[in-house]
Design an enzyme around this catalytic site. Sequence first.
Site, PDB file in Angstrom:
ATOM      1  N   ALA A 143      50.762  37.200  48.232  1.00 45.69           N
ATOM      2  CA  ALA A 143      50.979  36.922  49.658  1.00 45.69           C
ATOM      3  C   ALA A 143      50.562  35.498  49.976  1.00 45.69           C
ATOM      4  CB  ALA A 143      50.152  37.888  50.493  1.00 45.69           C
ATOM      5  N   LEU A 144      51.131  34.988  51.041  1.00 44.46           N
ATOM      6  CA  LEU A 144      50.604  33.760  51.607  1.00 44.46           C
ATOM      7  C   LEU A 144      49.686  34.207  52.741  1.00 44.46           C
ATOM      8  CD1 LEU A 144      51.063  30.675  51.156  1.00 44.46           C
ATOM      9  CD2 LEU A 144      52.483  30.746  53.204  1.00 44.46           C
ATOM     10  N   ASP A 145      48.405  33.917  52.600  1.00 40.54           N
ATOM     11  CA  ASP A 145      47.433  34.363  53.610  1.00 40.54           C
ATOM     12  C   ASP A 145      47.336  33.324  54.727  1.00 40.54           C
ATOM     13  OD1 ASP A 145      46.828  36.640  52.168  1.00 40.54           O
ATOM     14  OD2 ASP A 145      45.048  35.780  51.213  1.00 40.54           O
TER      15      ASP A 145
ATOM     16  N   ARG B 212      45.668  29.934  71.454  1.00 44.05           N
ATOM     17  CA  ARG B 212      45.777  28.646  70.751  1.00 44.05           C
ATOM     18  C   ARG B 212      44.658  28.564  69.717  1.00 44.05           C
ATOM     19  NH1 ARG B 212      49.699  26.583  73.635  1.00 44.05           N
ATOM     20  NH2 ARG B 212      49.742  27.040  75.863  1.00 44.05           N
TER      21      ARG B 212
ATOM     22  N   GLY C  40      46.414  37.498  47.993  1.00 50.61           N
ATOM     23  CA  GLY C  40      46.701  38.752  47.295  1.00 50.61           C
ATOM     24  C   GLY C  40      45.662  38.889  46.200  1.00 50.61           C
TER      25      GLY C  40
ATOM     26  N   GLY D 140      45.618  39.620  42.975  1.00 50.29           N
ATOM     27  CA  GLY D 140      45.771  38.944  41.686  1.00 50.29           C
ATOM     28  C   GLY D 140      45.447  37.458  41.786  1.00 50.29           C
TER      29      GLY D 140
ATOM     30  N   SER E   5      48.603  45.873  45.332  1.00 48.65           N
ATOM     31  CA  SER E   5      49.654  46.801  45.728  1.00 48.65           C
ATOM     32  C   SER E   5      50.969  46.477  45.024  1.00 48.65           C
ATOM     33  CB  SER E   5      49.844  46.720  47.246  1.00 48.65           C
ATOM     34  OG  SER E   5      50.259  45.419  47.600  1.00 48.65           O
TER      35      SER E   5
ATOM     36  N   LEU F 230      30.432  49.618  45.158  1.00 49.04           N
ATOM     37  CA  LEU F 230      29.816  50.382  46.251  1.00 49.04           C
ATOM     38  C   LEU F 230      29.485  49.487  47.438  1.00 49.04           C
ATOM     39  CD1 LEU F 230      27.134  52.100  43.915  1.00 49.04           C
ATOM     40  CD2 LEU F 230      29.434  52.960  44.395  1.00 49.04           C
TER      41      LEU F 230
ATOM     42  N   ASP G 103      37.631  41.682  44.092  1.00 46.21           N
ATOM     43  CA  ASP G 103      38.434  40.861  43.173  1.00 46.21           C
ATOM     44  C   ASP G 103      37.509  40.001  42.304  1.00 46.21           C
ATOM     45  OD1 ASP G 103      40.542  41.970  44.575  1.00 46.21           O
ATOM     46  OD2 ASP G 103      40.696  40.267  45.947  1.00 46.21           O
TER      47      ASP G 103
HETATM   48  N1  LIG Z   1      27.914  42.860  52.161  1.00 48.03           N
HETATM   49  C1  LIG Z   1      27.679  42.680  50.866  1.00 48.03           C
HETATM   50  N2  LIG Z   1      26.518  42.132  50.466  1.00 48.03           N
HETATM   51  C2  LIG Z   1      26.261  41.904  49.169  1.00 48.03           C
HETATM   52  N3  LIG Z   1      27.116  42.200  48.184  1.00 48.03           N
HETATM   53  C3  LIG Z   1      28.277  42.756  48.501  1.00 48.03           C
HETATM   54  C4  LIG Z   1      28.632  43.031  49.861  1.00 48.03           C
HETATM   55  N4  LIG Z   1      29.870  43.562  49.879  1.00 48.03           N
HETATM   56  C5  LIG Z   1      30.263  43.613  48.589  1.00 48.03           C
HETATM   57  N5  LIG Z   1      29.330  43.123  47.754  1.00 48.03           N
HETATM   58  C6  LIG Z   1      29.393  42.982  46.296  1.00 48.03           C
HETATM   59  O1  LIG Z   1      30.757  42.888  45.932  1.00 48.03           O
HETATM   60  C7  LIG Z   1      31.145  44.015  45.155  1.00 48.03           C
HETATM   61  C8  LIG Z   1      32.540  44.475  45.520  1.00 48.03           C
HETATM   62  O2  LIG Z   1      32.556  44.877  46.864  1.00 48.03           O
HETATM   63  P1  LIG Z   1      33.412  46.102  47.420  1.00 48.03           P
HETATM   64  O3  LIG Z   1      32.897  47.377  46.876  1.00 48.03           O
HETATM   65  O4  LIG Z   1      33.437  45.928  48.888  1.00 48.03           O
HETATM   66  O5  LIG Z   1      34.834  45.780  46.760  1.00 48.03           O
HETATM   67  P2  LIG Z   1      36.318  46.066  47.269  1.00 48.03           P
HETATM   68  O6  LIG Z   1      36.283  47.066  48.395  1.00 48.03           O
HETATM   69  O7  LIG Z   1      37.121  46.381  46.082  1.00 48.03           O
HETATM   70  O8  LIG Z   1      36.735  44.642  47.843  1.00 48.03           O
HETATM   71  P3  LIG Z   1      38.200  43.946  47.915  1.00 48.03           P
HETATM   72  O9  LIG Z   1      39.206  44.958  47.464  1.00 48.03           O
HETATM   73  O10 LIG Z   1      38.346  43.523  49.342  1.00 48.03           O
HETATM   74  O11 LIG Z   1      38.142  42.766  47.012  1.00 48.03           O
HETATM   75  C9  LIG Z   1      30.058  45.060  45.373  1.00 48.03           C
HETATM   76  O12 LIG Z   1      29.953  45.914  44.281  1.00 48.03           O
HETATM   77  C10 LIG Z   1      28.835  44.189  45.573  1.00 48.03           C
HETATM   78  O13 LIG Z   1      28.341  43.765  44.317  1.00 48.03           O
HETATM   79 MG   LIG Z   2      39.190  46.174  45.891  1.00 48.87          MG
END
Ligand SMILES: Nc1ncnc2c1ncn2[C@@H]1O[C@H](COP(=O)(O)OP(=O)(O)OP(=O)(O)O)[C@@H](O)[C@H]1O
Ligand SMILES: [Mg+2]
Length: 324
Positions: free
Chosen positions: A10-12, A27, A37, A39, A138, A227, A258
Amino acid sequence: MILVVTLNPALDVTHEVDQVNWAGVNRPHRVHVRPGGKGVNVARTLRALGAEVTLAGLVGGGVGRELVTGLDGSGISTALTWVCGETRRTFAVVDTGRGDTAVFNEPGPPVSVGEYREFFVTYEKALASCAAVVLSGSLPPGVPADAYADLIAAAAQASVPAILDASGAALAHGVAAGPALVKPNLAELGEVSDQSMERAGQPDADAVVTAAGRLLAAGARAAVVSLGWHGLLAITPDGNWRASQAGPVAGNPTGAGDAVVAALAHGLVRRQDWPERLRHAAALGAATVAASAAGEFGAEDYRRQLAEVQVTGLPGPDVWREDG
Ligand SMILES: Nc1ncnc2c1ncn2[C@@H]1O[C@H](COP(=O)(O)OP(=O)(O)OP(=O)(O)O)[C@@H](O)[C@H]1O
Ligand SMILES: [Mg+2]
């Protein structure tokens, strides 16, 4: 070289507005436009880690050209396949007054069977010279839900380990093809396992271990579940680990996953042991949250987080088999 596949880049486009008026003219005081995206974010992070990266995928139209131009000077090599449709855009409207962001993700261009086949030929050629492949994000309309399974099977034929970061049906199909690693987040794991991964607003470690174990039983060789700020949980044939951080980092969590995928791919090709891979992955995820743009991180944040991440073993490497 690490090959990164982006079938629906995507172009973000990001607009920053002081106070959004949803019924009137706004504005933006700042506008950012950049290739994006999942990747592309992974490729950008891998480059920043010093890895050689080739980006393969589908691009089209004027937006596709702008995306490719935006990668100039990034150090990312491209082996992209051109399609008739127009590459999608995502729009983020940041309300700087309220501290809220609304995101609008277009679905992506329709892809024909012939276009996908052309991509597949390019992909197979690129596999011949890569140490690992990352399949992220996706699928655009027209690309079948089991496309990642085919790409993982082709990688296995070429003895290339595949890392999959997908959701829903694309994740479920991909798992069955036996990727070296899958990296769902809590919501994605909850969706494929049809149960909640949280209890009282916290990750439910038992539910995560059980559900991730089922992914291994279904074909994945290892699973690392992210997590959010609670870190990572890894279920592998060599053992299970939890990587924990000191606490939440303020910033932009989009793309933190990512960064985790990039760190895990980098660790895999450098043959780091699991605890070391997980320490780097959690630290890089957190450092990416602290940076404003997805796919970027500050070296100092990364170093600081590395010193703070704790990796601990979880009971028995066979936990997942009991329930599988
Ligand atoms: N608010 C936060 N503070 C510190 N570390 C975070 C935070 N959010 C995410 N992380 C770090 O980044 C990792 C990946 O985050 P998350 O679980 O939100 O991935 P995701 O939902 O796959 O993100 P995305 O798909 O948007 O790239 C976590 O396991 C953690 O190490
Ligand atoms: Mg993710």
